[in-house]
Design a protein around this motif. Structure first.
Motif, PDB file in Angstrom:
ATOM      1  N   ILE A  22     -51.932  -3.811  -8.459  1.00  0.00           N
ATOM      2  CA  ILE A  22     -53.327  -4.025  -8.854  1.00  0.00           C
ATOM      3  C   ILE A  22     -53.566  -3.189 -10.108  1.00  0.00           C
ATOM      4  CG2 ILE A  22     -55.746  -3.628  -8.234  1.00  0.00           C
ATOM      5  CD1 ILE A  22     -54.924  -3.815  -5.301  1.00  0.00           C
ATOM      6  N   VAL A  23     -54.090  -3.808 -11.147  1.00  0.00           N
ATOM      7  CA  VAL A  23     -54.468  -3.006 -12.324  1.00  0.00           C
ATOM      8  C   VAL A  23     -55.984  -2.975 -12.435  1.00  0.00           C
ATOM      9  CG1 VAL A  23     -52.332  -3.490 -13.586  1.00  0.00           C
ATOM     10  CG2 VAL A  23     -54.320  -4.930 -13.957  1.00  0.00           C
ATOM     11  N   GLY A  24     -56.483  -1.856 -12.981  1.00  0.00           N
ATOM     12  CA  GLY A  24     -57.926  -1.725 -13.173  1.00  0.00           C
ATOM     13  C   GLY A  24     -58.675  -1.389 -11.904  1.00  0.00           C
ATOM     14  N   PHE A  25     -58.000  -0.730 -10.936  1.00  0.00           N
ATOM     15  CA  PHE A  25     -58.722  -0.256  -9.747  1.00  0.00           C
ATOM     16  C   PHE A  25     -59.779   0.752 -10.210  1.00  0.00           C
ATOM     17  CE2 PHE A  25     -59.338   2.313  -5.919  1.00  0.00           C
ATOM     18  CZ  PHE A  25     -59.526   1.305  -4.984  1.00  0.00           C
ATOM     19  N   GLU A  83     -53.238   6.997 -16.206  1.00  0.00           N
ATOM     20  CA  GLU A  83     -52.674   6.518 -14.930  1.00  0.00           C
ATOM     21  C   GLU A  83     -52.021   5.153 -15.104  1.00  0.00           C
ATOM     22  OE1 GLU A  83     -55.476   8.775 -11.636  1.00  0.00           O
ATOM     23  OE2 GLU A  83     -56.298   7.125 -12.810  1.00  0.00           O
ATOM     24  N   PHE A  84     -52.641   4.333 -15.953  1.00  0.00           N
ATOM     25  CA  PHE A  84     -52.022   3.029 -16.190  1.00  0.00           C
ATOM     26  C   PHE A  84     -50.685   3.193 -16.926  1.00  0.00           C
ATOM     27  CE2 PHE A  84     -51.341  -0.664 -18.960  1.00  0.00           C
ATOM     28  CZ  PHE A  84     -51.051  -1.587 -17.965  1.00  0.00           C
ATOM     29  N   GLU A  85     -50.665   4.108 -17.907  1.00  0.00           N
ATOM     30  CA  GLU A  85     -49.399   4.371 -18.638  1.00  0.00           C
ATOM     31  C   GLU A  85     -48.322   4.853 -17.652  1.00  0.00           C
ATOM     32  OE1 GLU A  85     -48.528   4.091 -21.788  1.00  0.00           O
ATOM     33  OE2 GLU A  85     -50.429   3.591 -22.761  1.00  0.00           O
ATOM     34  N   GLU A  86     -48.738   5.680 -16.690  1.00  0.00           N
ATOM     35  CA  GLU A  86     -47.779   6.167 -15.684  1.00  0.00           C
ATOM     36  C   GLU A  86     -47.254   5.008 -14.832  1.00  0.00           C
ATOM     37  OE1 GLU A  86     -49.898  10.504 -15.314  1.00  0.00           O
ATOM     38  OE2 GLU A  86     -49.745   9.277 -13.512  1.00  0.00           O
ATOM     39  N   LEU A 115     -46.903   1.941 -15.895  1.00  0.00           N
ATOM     40  CA  LEU A 115     -45.915   1.237 -16.737  1.00  0.00           C
ATOM     41  C   LEU A 115     -44.564   1.959 -16.680  1.00  0.00           C
ATOM     42  CD1 LEU A 115     -47.870   0.265 -19.990  1.00  0.00           C
ATOM     43  CD2 LEU A 115     -47.299  -1.189 -18.054  1.00  0.00           C
ATOM     44  N   GLU A 116     -44.625   3.283 -16.761  1.00  0.00           N
ATOM     45  CA  GLU A 116     -43.393   4.071 -16.731  1.00  0.00           C
ATOM     46  C   GLU A 116     -42.676   3.897 -15.385  1.00  0.00           C
ATOM     47  OE1 GLU A 116     -42.103   5.394 -19.336  1.00  0.00           O
ATOM     48  OE2 GLU A 116     -40.382   5.951 -18.090  1.00  0.00           O
ATOM     49  N   PHE A 117     -43.465   3.853 -14.327  1.00  0.00           N
ATOM     50  CA  PHE A 117     -42.900   3.667 -12.982  1.00  0.00           C
ATOM     51  C   PHE A 117     -42.171   2.318 -12.912  1.00  0.00           C
ATOM     52  CE2 PHE A 117     -42.885   2.739  -8.469  1.00  0.00           C
ATOM     53  CZ  PHE A 117     -42.668   3.972  -7.892  1.00  0.00           C
ATOM     54  N   VAL A 118     -42.819   1.279 -13.436  1.00  0.00           N
ATOM     55  CA  VAL A 118     -42.226  -0.075 -13.406  1.00  0.00           C
ATOM     56  C   VAL A 118     -40.953  -0.112 -14.261  1.00  0.00           C
ATOM     57  CG1 VAL A 118     -42.644  -2.474 -14.139  1.00  0.00           C
ATOM     58  CG2 VAL A 118     -44.389  -1.222 -12.871  1.00  0.00           C
ATOM     59  N   ARG A 119     -41.008   0.590 -15.394  1.00  0.00           N
ATOM     60  CA  ARG A 119     -39.837   0.646 -16.289  1.00  0.00           C
ATOM     61  C   ARG A 119     -38.649   1.296 -15.567  1.00  0.00           C
ATOM     62  NH1 ARG A 119     -42.683   3.054 -20.466  1.00  0.00           N
ATOM     63  NH2 ARG A 119     -43.580   1.144 -21.260  1.00  0.00           N
ATOM     64  N   THR A 120     -38.935   2.313 -14.771  1.00  0.00           N
ATOM     65  CA  THR A 120     -37.872   3.040 -14.081  1.00  0.00           C
ATOM     66  C   THR A 120     -37.409   2.303 -12.820  1.00  0.00           C
ATOM     67  OG1 THR A 120     -38.964   5.049 -14.817  1.00  0.00           O
ATOM     68  CG2 THR A 120     -37.269   5.324 -13.151  1.00  0.00           C
ATOM     69  N   ALA A 121     -38.373   1.813 -12.045  1.00  0.00           N
ATOM     70  CA  ALA A 121     -38.016   1.167 -10.763  1.00  0.00           C
ATOM     71  C   ALA A 121     -37.313  -0.169 -10.994  1.00  0.00           C
ATOM     72  CB  ALA A 121     -39.262   0.956  -9.918  1.00  0.00           C
ATOM     73  N   ARG A 122     -37.601  -0.806 -12.118  1.00  0.00           N
ATOM     74  CA  ARG A 122     -36.992  -2.099 -12.445  1.00  0.00           C
ATOM     75  C   ARG A 122     -37.060  -3.069 -11.251  1.00  0.00           C
ATOM     76  NH1 ARG A 122     -34.327  -2.631 -17.085  1.00  0.00           N
ATOM     77  NH2 ARG A 122     -32.712  -4.046 -16.340  1.00  0.00           N
ATOM     78  N   PHE A 123     -38.289  -3.388 -10.869  1.00  0.00           N
ATOM     79  CA  PHE A 123     -38.461  -4.349  -9.775  1.00  0.00           C
ATOM     80  C   PHE A 123     -37.841  -5.677 -10.181  1.00  0.00           C
ATOM     81  CE2 PHE A 123     -41.978  -1.364  -9.208  1.00  0.00           C
ATOM     82  CZ  PHE A 123     -41.722  -0.972  -7.903  1.00  0.00           C
ATOM     83  N   ASP A 124     -37.219  -6.323  -9.199  1.00  0.00           N
ATOM     84  CA  ASP A 124     -36.553  -7.587  -9.503  1.00  0.00           C
ATOM     85  C   ASP A 124     -37.573  -8.713  -9.679  1.00  0.00           C
ATOM     86  OD1 ASP A 124     -33.583  -6.775  -8.938  1.00  0.00           O
ATOM     87  OD2 ASP A 124     -34.831  -5.868  -7.390  1.00  0.00           O
ATOM     88  N   ARG A 125     -38.635  -8.638  -8.902  1.00  0.00           N
ATOM     89  CA  ARG A 125     -39.722  -9.621  -9.018  1.00  0.00           C
ATOM     90  C   ARG A 125     -41.013  -8.831  -8.945  1.00  0.00           C
ATOM     91  NH1 ARG A 125     -35.458 -11.642  -9.681  1.00  0.00           N
ATOM     92  NH2 ARG A 125     -34.354 -13.103  -8.316  1.00  0.00           N
TER      93      ARG A 125
END
Ligand code: SF4
Length: 418
Positions: A268-271, A278-281, A283-293
């Motif tokens: 969810i974005v914009g909670f 926090e949004f930048e963090e 993005l960084e989390f997604v970059r690191t976790a590399r979710f497959d979907r």
């Protein structure tokens, strides 16, 4: 309805009764449901009756009569199994039914089916209306779920997709402890079922036993739908998700140790109160976790929820801009991941002659495999991946897969990883 003597048609012009089943947990779902109803009403011919059932009725009750004049019958969730009786009397004050799980009529292609293992939710996330629409969690008895799965397998279903509002909490209400691993083992023993897919796994309830099941159950797809919603511990606490960033990092690292495991998530974005930092963090989390979907949506304030009353509501254009940045990042991750599959062999379940899915793709929400030549729908096909785009791959069928392929495929993928 079929048992009561009705025939099913998907063509409105042929129907005597048109049943619109609705979703209503978000404003956008309400809008979509009402648009569907209006388009049915606009094309209605004289004598046709229109029934609206499901969550829209549960959420708005009698107010719907004013909003949607012209509907013959509104049916809340617990009365849906009594639809034939209600149509006979057109009396919505009919007593609630105790038939909680009537027989199934498949509306999906013959080879896969959704299997609902529980109804309702006790988590009460601050942004979510579902517990007030669907009520508290009620896990279905294990024997009943298995019996339904056996019946589906006899009809030709090869892939069972386990759903509930929170699948990982299955059994906590009826057995006082999670019973999902036991259920997965029982389902894996059903003749004919080759893929079990787990959706809606709440990150707070993924047990060690479930993680071991992913490692040992050959029929359980190495795929988990794990809606984390955000990575900020502060926002997760405001969302009442009952886990923090550290828990997520450990869980994702543990899941990545399961060979060939693919993780799907929802964000969810914009909670309310989400800062740019926090949004930048995130993005960084997604970059690191590399979710497959990954799926994401802009926060939607639903009247009646705690979050809708919170201060710091994020303006719509900011939500949209953040959503765009997040999805562009994920598109890059997805492209890289799918490109790495080119040249490898995969096992694909054909949804139709031209397209199918690997064990890492759920129907309707994930990518597709496009075949270079037609195959038999509903069959498992061994394929060689020849091309990849952002979300889909193209693969050349090599031959129809034998039942032993599942085991061989897992071994190949493990070797490929090491
Ligand atoms: Fe809603 Fe899912 Fe949270 Fe339950 S776990 S309250 S269904 S968001």
């Amino acid at each position: 309805m079929v048992q009561a003597g009705y025939a099913v048609t998907t063509h409105q012009r042929d129907a005597d009764v048109i049943v619109v089943t609705t979703c209503a947990f978000l404003g956008s779902a309400v809008k979509e449901s009402e648009e569907a109803i209006q388009s049915v009403l606009a094309a209605r011919r004289p004598g046709q009756r229109v029934v609206v059932c499901g969550c829209l009725v549960e959420r708005f009750g009698n107010r719907l009569r004013r909003r949607l004049p012209g509907i013959d019958l509104f049916v809340p969730l617990n009365r849906m199994p009594r639809l034939p009786a209600l149509l006979a009397t057109s009396d919505v004050s009919h007593p609630a039914s105790d038939i909680s799980h009537p027989p199934r009529l498949l509306s999906t292609p013959r080879h896969y089916a959704y299997l609902k293992i529980a109804e309702g939710c006790d988590n009460r996330c601050s942004y979510c209306l579902i517990p007030s629409i669907r009520g508290p969690r009620r896990s279905r008895p294990l024997a009943e779920v298995v019996a339904e799965a056996q019946s589906l397998a006899r009809q030709g279903v090869r892939e069972l997709i386990l759903i509930a509002q929170d699948t990982t909490a299955y059994g906590i209400d009826s057995c006082s402890r999670p019973a999902l691993p036991r259920l997965l083992r029982a389902l894996a023993a059903i003749r004919g079922v080759r893929w079990l897919r787990l959706m809606y796994a709440h990150p707070a309830h993924v047990s060690q036993a479930l993680l071991r099941e992913f490692e040992s159950n050959p029929r359980l797809c190495r795929y988990i739908d794990l809606p984390i919603q955000h990575s900020s511990s502060r926002l997760l606490s405001l969302m009442r998700r009952h886990y923090d960033r550290e828990h997520l990092e450990q869980l994702i690292a543990r899941l990545r140790r399961v060979p060939a495991m693919h993780i799907r998530t929802t964000l969810i974005v914009g909670f309310p109160g989400e800062t740019e930092q926090e949004f930048e963090e995130l993005l960084e989390f997604v970059r690191t976790a590399r979710f497959d979907r990954l799926g994401a949506y802009g926060y939607s304030p639903e009247p009646g929820t705690r979050a809708a009353r919170m201060s710091g509501q994020v303006p719509g254009p900011v939500k949209l801009e953040r959503l765009g940045r997040l999805m562009r990042l994920q598109a890059r991750v997805s492209r890289e991941k799918l490109a790495a599959l080119v040249g490898r062999n995969v096992l694909v379940l054909a949804d139709d002659e031209r397209t199918g899915r690997t064990q890492w793709d759920a129907p309707e929400i994930d990518g597709k495999v496009k075949f270079t030549r037609p195959v038999s729908p509903g069959s498992f096909v061994r394929c060689h991946v020849v091309r990849a785009t952002t979300h889909d791959i193209t693969a050349a069928p090599t031959r129809r897969a034998s039942p032993k392929d599942k085991v061989q495929r897992t071994k190949q993928v493990e070797r490929g990883k090491s």
